[in-house]
Design a protein around this motif. Structure first.
Motif, PDB file in Angstrom:
ATOM      1  N   ARG A 113     -18.085  -7.687 -10.526  1.00  0.00           N
ATOM      2  CA  ARG A 113     -16.733  -8.247 -10.545  1.00  0.00           C
ATOM      3  C   ARG A 113     -16.668  -9.425 -11.503  1.00  0.00           C
ATOM      4  O   ARG A 113     -17.479 -10.347 -11.416  1.00  0.00           O
TER       5      ARG A 113
ATOM      6  N   ALA B 264     -15.585   6.090 -10.285  1.00  0.00           N
ATOM      7  CA  ALA B 264     -15.118   5.057 -11.220  1.00  0.00           C
ATOM      8  C   ALA B 264     -16.014   4.981 -12.450  1.00  0.00           C
ATOM      9  O   ALA B 264     -15.547   4.695 -13.557  1.00  0.00           O
TER      10      ALA B 264
ATOM     11  N   GLU C 245      -8.270   7.618 -14.999  1.00  0.00           N
ATOM     12  CA  GLU C 245      -7.863   6.976 -13.756  1.00  0.00           C
ATOM     13  C   GLU C 245      -8.094   7.879 -12.553  1.00  0.00           C
ATOM     14  O   GLU C 245      -8.124   9.110 -12.670  1.00  0.00           O
TER      15      GLU C 245
ATOM     16  N   SER D 110      -7.128   7.787  -8.046  1.00  0.00           N
ATOM     17  CA  SER D 110      -6.401   7.082  -6.991  1.00  0.00           C
ATOM     18  C   SER D 110      -6.491   7.881  -5.697  1.00  0.00           C
ATOM     19  O   SER D 110      -6.576   9.115  -5.709  1.00  0.00           O
TER      20      SER D 110
ATOM     21  N   LEU E 265      -5.527   2.954  -3.385  1.00  0.00           N
ATOM     22  CA  LEU E 265      -6.479   2.363  -4.322  1.00  0.00           C
ATOM     23  C   LEU E 265      -6.413   3.118  -5.648  1.00  0.00           C
ATOM     24  O   LEU E 265      -6.692   4.321  -5.713  1.00  0.00           O
ATOM     25  N   TYR E 266      -6.038   2.395  -6.697  1.00  0.00           N
ATOM     26  CA  TYR E 266      -5.887   2.959  -8.034  1.00  0.00           C
ATOM     27  C   TYR E 266      -6.921   2.299  -8.949  1.00  0.00           C
ATOM     28  O   TYR E 266      -7.026   1.070  -8.995  1.00  0.00           O
ATOM     29  N   VAL E 267      -7.715   3.110  -9.654  1.00  0.00           N
ATOM     30  CA  VAL E 267      -8.747   2.601 -10.561  1.00  0.00           C
ATOM     31  C   VAL E 267      -8.465   3.131 -11.959  1.00  0.00           C
ATOM     32  O   VAL E 267      -8.298   4.336 -12.155  1.00  0.00           O
ATOM     33  N   ARG E 268      -8.436   2.229 -12.929  1.00  0.00           N
ATOM     34  CA  ARG E 268      -8.142   2.582 -14.322  1.00  0.00           C
ATOM     35  C   ARG E 268      -9.286   2.107 -15.211  1.00  0.00           C
ATOM     36  O   ARG E 268      -9.719   0.956 -15.139  1.00  0.00           O
TER      37      ARG E 268
ATOM     38  N   PHE F 133     -13.405  -1.623 -15.893  1.00  0.00           N
ATOM     39  CA  PHE F 133     -12.407  -0.886 -15.127  1.00  0.00           C
ATOM     40  C   PHE F 133     -11.742  -1.816 -14.128  1.00  0.00           C
ATOM     41  O   PHE F 133     -12.346  -2.784 -13.656  1.00  0.00           O
TER      42      PHE F 133
ATOM     43  N   SER G  48      -9.343  -2.222 -10.622  1.00  0.00           N
ATOM     44  CA  SER G  48      -8.879  -1.584  -9.392  1.00  0.00           C
ATOM     45  C   SER G  48      -7.666  -2.345  -8.875  1.00  0.00           C
ATOM     46  O   SER G  48      -7.641  -3.576  -8.887  1.00  0.00           O
TER      47      SER G  48
END
Length: 344
Positions: free
Chosen positions: A171, A210, A219, A221, A238-241, A253, A255
């Protein structure tokens, strides 16, 4: 033939003269007298100001509009007259309206013991391109700081849980909502790995996806029931790009977790409602429809006068069972509907 050191030594003056001429041809400078009038100027110097050499000879440096302001000239004169060198950047507006930045050096040269014999070398270097580039860079940095401040303010005020990870899953940023949800401070979270510290309820299979994001599939989700630091269960979308470099490699990436508890509860209630309707339909079609069909059959026999006198007791018993069944099923149906209305 390349001259040797011996050749140079034999004709040192000629070598020095050639060196001076080569320097004068490629350097922007002028020779000033004690009153700062131009006595000689190089071709590069003349080209900078767009004037011929004969036009500059005898011209006081103070007459160059925009080159040295009168107050600046008055300040410089007593300083360099004492033998101190001066260097600085000067902005000059040419006769064509162009703005030029010059790196300037003013060097006293003594040709005798008296100040009257003092000359000055006035060297200039066009640094316009560098200056403009620095100004543009500074403007870009300023815009970037303002943009970063605006985006940070937007992100910090979002109700979503936002975290940014590097390609290793560490992070590198979390917003205040993310900190509140996890019950940890910014310092405690930054640097933690997504595998070591996960949101409670997120399966490892989703986390692994991810790291498999590509520019073609950037992405993922899914909705999960997560638990916050207060041990409260929330449904989170939860959306991860993925963020990729110029070679298409995963660089970072992000989240974003959005609380969809109300929507999920509404969805569950809708599902329960549909199931209730299906149960009501079943009760109506099977448990209610059967006695009604029996009663309709008996009524048809009565209409056709097809029931003998000794069969009336059987008919009455059959009708009573149908009425009892309908009463029982109607009460069960009423209780079921009441339960669905006030207990869900």
């Amino acid at each position: 033939m390349i001259p040797t050191l011996e050749d140079v030594a034999k004709d040192e003056q000629a070598f020095l003269n050639a060196s001076v001429n080569a320097t004068a041809a490629n350097v922007r400078f002028a020779v000033l007298d004690k009153d700062f009038r131009i006595g000689w100027a190089s071709a590069q110097f003349c080209e900078t100001f767009g004037r011929a050499a004969h036009e500059l000879i005898g011209e006081p440096l103070a007459n160059f509009d925009g080159l040295l302001q009168s107050t600046m000239f008055q300040t410089l004169f007593p300083i360099v007259s004492t033998g101190v060198q001066w260097s600085g950047e000067i902005r000059y507006d040419t006769a064509f309206g162009d703005r030029v930045w010059l790196q300037t050096h003013l060097l006293p040269i003594y040709t005798g013991q008296e100040p009257a014999h003092t000359l000055y070398l006035f060297l200039i270097n066009d640094i316009t391109d560098t200056k403009v580039a620095l100004q543009e860079k500074q403007a870009a940095l300023t815009d970037l700081r303002y943009s970063e401040a605006r985006y940070r303010a937007l992100i910090e005020n979002q109700s979503d849980l936002i975290a940014l990870f590097n390609s290793h899953g560490d992070r590198i940023y979390v917003n205040s909502q993310y900190q509140e949800f996890t019950g940890k401070s910014f310092i405690e979270i930054i640097g933690t790995n997504i595998y070591e510290f996960t949101l409670k309820g997120v399966p490892l299979s989703f986390i692994r996806q991810a790291f498999l994001l590509t520019p073609d599939n950037p992405e993922i989700s899914k909705v999960f029931e997560l638990e916050n630091a207060r041990q409260e269960k929330q449904w989170i979308l939860l959306y991860v790009r993925g963020i990729f470099d110029s070679f298409g490699n995963l660089y970072e990436f992000m989240s974003i977790g959005r609380n969809v508890t109300d929507l999920k509860n509404a969805e569950l209630q809708k599902t329960d409602y549909i199931e209730a309707l299906e149960r009501i339909a079943f009760m109506t079609s099977h448990r209610v429809r059967s006695p009604i069909s029996t009663m309709q059959g008996l009524l048809e026999l009565l209409r056709m006068d097809a029931i003998d006198t000794d069969q009336w007791d059987l008919v009455r018993q059959a009708l009573k069972r149908c009425v009892d069944d309908l009463d029982k099923y109607s009460r069960e149906l009423g209780d079921f509907i009441y339960h669905q209305q006030f207990h869900n």
